[in-house]
Design a protein around this motif. Structure first.
Motif, mmCIF file in Angstrom:
data_model
loop_
_atom_site.group_PDB
_atom_site.id
_atom_site.type_symbol
_atom_site.label_atom_id
_atom_site.label_comp_id
_atom_site.label_asym_id
_atom_site.label_seq_id
_atom_site.Cartn_x
_atom_site.Cartn_y
_atom_site.Cartn_z
ATOM 1 N N LEU A 67 33.920 30.865 40.739
ATOM 2 C CA LEU A 67 34.453 31.906 41.575
ATOM 3 C C LEU A 67 35.907 31.328 42.147
ATOM 4 O O LEU A 67 36.962 31.877 41.943
ATOM 5 C CB LEU A 67 33.736 32.584 42.620
ATOM 6 N N LEU A 68 35.581 30.127 42.592
ATOM 7 C CA LEU A 68 36.616 29.632 43.383
ATOM 8 C C LEU A 68 37.651 28.946 42.352
ATOM 9 O O LEU A 68 38.849 29.070 42.735
ATOM 10 C CB LEU A 68 36.070 28.600 44.183
ATOM 11 N N THR A 69 37.253 28.345 41.460
ATOM 12 C CA THR A 69 38.105 27.729 40.376
ATOM 13 C C THR A 69 38.952 28.790 39.791
ATOM 14 O O THR A 69 40.235 28.659 39.566
ATOM 15 C CB THR A 69 37.160 26.989 39.215
ATOM 16 N N TYR A 70 38.413 30.027 39.294
ATOM 17 C CA TYR A 70 39.148 31.079 38.457
ATOM 18 C C TYR A 70 39.688 31.875 39.659
ATOM 19 O O TYR A 70 40.425 32.852 38.876
ATOM 20 C CB TYR A 70 38.230 31.252 37.349
ATOM 21 N N GLU A 71 39.219 31.997 40.746
ATOM 22 C CA GLU A 71 39.844 32.962 41.468
ATOM 23 C C GLU A 71 39.655 34.309 41.230
ATOM 24 O O GLU A 71 40.373 35.234 40.977
ATOM 25 C CB GLU A 71 41.359 32.659 41.940
ATOM 26 N N LEU A 81 31.657 39.731 31.314
ATOM 27 C CA LEU A 81 32.634 40.202 32.501
ATOM 28 C C LEU A 81 33.134 39.004 32.962
ATOM 29 O O LEU A 81 34.420 39.071 33.274
ATOM 30 C CB LEU A 81 31.384 40.831 33.596
ATOM 31 N N PHE A 82 32.723 37.732 32.893
ATOM 32 C CA PHE A 82 33.085 36.575 33.338
ATOM 33 C C PHE A 82 34.283 36.178 32.352
ATOM 34 O O PHE A 82 35.557 35.983 32.680
ATOM 35 C CB PHE A 82 32.242 35.350 33.108
ATOM 36 N N LEU A 83 34.375 36.534 31.072
ATOM 37 C CA LEU A 83 35.265 36.234 29.979
ATOM 38 C C LEU A 83 36.452 37.212 30.323
ATOM 39 O O LEU A 83 37.486 36.814 30.383
ATOM 40 C CB LEU A 83 34.890 36.339 28.759
ATOM 41 N N GLY A 84 36.097 38.580 30.579
ATOM 42 C CA GLY A 84 37.137 39.651 30.814
ATOM 43 C C GLY A 84 37.847 39.223 32.087
ATOM 44 O O GLY A 84 39.295 39.531 32.152
ATOM 45 N N MET A 85 37.290 38.940 33.034
ATOM 46 C CA MET A 85 38.133 38.547 34.486
ATOM 47 C C MET A 85 38.819 37.456 34.083
ATOM 48 O O MET A 85 40.004 37.347 34.652
ATOM 49 C CB MET A 85 36.914 38.251 35.448
ATOM 50 N N VAL A 86 38.380 36.392 33.575
ATOM 51 C CA VAL A 86 39.401 35.083 33.231
ATOM 52 C C VAL A 86 40.381 35.391 32.416
ATOM 53 O O VAL A 86 41.532 35.009 32.567
ATOM 54 C CB VAL A 86 38.397 33.910 32.494
ATOM 55 N N ALA A 87 40.229 36.115 31.304
ATOM 56 C CA ALA A 87 41.150 36.613 30.374
ATOM 57 C C ALA A 87 42.467 37.440 31.427
ATOM 58 O O ALA A 87 43.569 37.244 31.012
ATOM 59 C CB ALA A 87 40.878 37.494 29.463
ATOM 60 N N LYS A 88 41.928 38.472 32.068
ATOM 61 C CA LYS A 88 42.821 39.255 32.796
ATOM 62 C C LYS A 88 43.688 38.087 33.914
ATOM 63 O O LYS A 88 44.817 38.440 34.120
ATOM 64 C CB LYS A 88 41.987 40.285 33.569
#
Length: 96
Positions: A67-71, A81-88
């Motif tokens: 959570l901290l690394t990818y904010e 959901l993780f991949l979607g948030m990182v992609a966004k």
């Protein structure tokens, strides 16, 4: 490239140092596809499902550090959901 070495190779770096490259990867039957990729034993382009590697990575990392690394906000345990948030976050999601 993983899996490229087919026989023993020796490279002389200088008069005192020699680098030996050998095909010594032996797969354990209990290792998952994601773990094999994380150990750099296979070429990622040859995997039919790269999501397994992301799932293994998420299991190995502390949730708070992701959570901290990818904010990004909390994604629970969902890989999609993780991949979607990182992609966004990195601007990889297009309109449509």
């Amino acid at each position: 490239r993983p899996g490229f070495t087919t026989n023993l190779q020796e490279v002389v770096l200088d008069k005192n140092i020699r680098l030996i490259d050998s095909p010594g990867v032996v797969f354990d039957d209990t290792i998952t596809t994601g773990d094999v990729l994380l150990r750099n034993c296979v070429d990622p382009d040859t995997l039919p499902d790269p999501i397994a590697a992301i799932a293994s990575l998420i299991e190995r990392c502390q949730h708070d550090s992701l959570l901290l690394t990818y904010e990004i906000p909390d994604f629970g345990t969902s890989v999609d959901l993780f991949l979607g948030m990182v992609a966004k976050k990195f601007g990889k999601v297009g309109k449509g």
